[in-house]
Design a protein around this motif. Structure first.
Motif, PDB file in Angstrom:
ATOM      1  N   TYR A  88       0.821  -1.209   0.000  1.00  0.00           N
ATOM      2  CA  TYR A  88       0.000   0.000   0.000  1.00  0.00           C
ATOM      3  C   TYR A  88       0.861   1.267   0.000  1.00  0.00           C
ATOM      4  O   TYR A  88       0.540   2.245  -0.682  1.00  0.00           O
ATOM      5  N   THR A 174      -9.483   1.349   2.059  1.00  0.00           N
ATOM      6  CA  THR A 174      -8.276   1.084   2.844  1.00  0.00           C
ATOM      7  C   THR A 174      -8.208   1.953   4.092  1.00  0.00           C
ATOM      8  O   THR A 174      -7.876   1.474   5.186  1.00  0.00           O
ATOM      9  N   LEU A 214     -14.565  -3.029   3.245  1.00  0.00           N
ATOM     10  CA  LEU A 214     -13.341  -2.882   2.455  1.00  0.00           C
ATOM     11  C   LEU A 214     -13.500  -3.475   1.069  1.00  0.00           C
ATOM     12  O   LEU A 214     -13.283  -2.795   0.046  1.00  0.00           O
TER      13      LEU A 214
END
Length: 232
Positions: A88, A174, A214
């Motif tokens: 990420y 996220t 999510l």
């Protein structure tokens, strides 16, 4: 295997399938393609995480009973969390345009990788439980990365068409997921049915809701952006 695990695995697989369909039918950028690969890796890790239960219930794996593979799968998720947070961090570093933001995230990503590995080596947490340091520091860097992304959107014309960007849906999903889940890992030592069964049930419920949110964000993002892309 409980119902929470089944639901989580189901939405993860749906998100991975939606992502695969998206990259097959659409002209996309490199970060999105690797994001889909990451979703597939997540599904694989979650399936491997079921291995302790298989060892316990399946006779064919009886020779592994009593080993660390049956007792806990913390070692698997300690490795996965480092990979996940690193992905990420560099995902957002890649899509950002501001050079200072990009370089800062890359620098912090390198420091995060080294420090988390050292933490696992020095401490005895690797085979016992999920590393709190790994998750807290990683969550902080993700929130920082998403903050940089939103700042760039607000400073550009992209704010007018933010709902057409798959990066927006990835960012929202996220960010909210880690804001909700991170406090649960702070109190992970209370995750004991004998000590606090109520906390265990609340923790499970929050986790399943966070996972549904999510991966639903990811699925909606793939579907919406696929429909709005003129090339498709």
């Amino acid at each position: 295997m409980n119902k929470y695990t089944l639901i989580t695995n189901f939405v993860e697989i749906l998100a991975a399938i939606a992502g695969i369909f998206y990259i097959r039918k659409n002209r996309i950028e490199i970060p999105v393609r690797f994001f889909v690969y990451f979703l597939c890796l997540t599904v694989l890790v979650e399936l491997l995480g079921l291995f302790p239960s298989l060892i316990y219930y399946e006779e064919r794996f009886s020779f592994l009973k009593g080993t660390f593979l049956q007792k806990k799968n913390s070692w698997l998720y300690n490795v996965y969390h480092i990979v996940s947070f690193m992905f990420y961090i560099f995902f957002f570093a890649y899509i950002l345009r501001n050079t200072r933001f990009k370089n800062f995230l890359k620098l912090m990503g390198g420091f995060y990788l080294v420090s988390t590995i050292l933490n696992l080596i020095i401490s005895d947490v690797f085979f016992i439980s999920v590393s709190l340091y790994t998750y807290l520091f990683g969550t902080f860097l993700i929130l920082l990365s998403v903050g940089f992304y939103f700042f760039e959107i607000l400073q550009s014309d992209e704010i007018l068409n933010f709902n057409k960007s798959i990066y927006f849906y990835i960012s929202i999903g996220t960010m909210i997921f880690h804001l909700v889940v991170c406090p649960l890992f702070i109190y992970d030592k209370y995750f004991d049915i004998g000590k606090s069964p109520e906390f265990v049930e609340i923790r499970r419920f929050i986790l399943i809701c966070a996972n549904i949110f999510l991966y639903t964000c990811y699925i909606i993002g793939f579907m919406v952006c696929l429909r709005k892309n003129k090339s498709y």
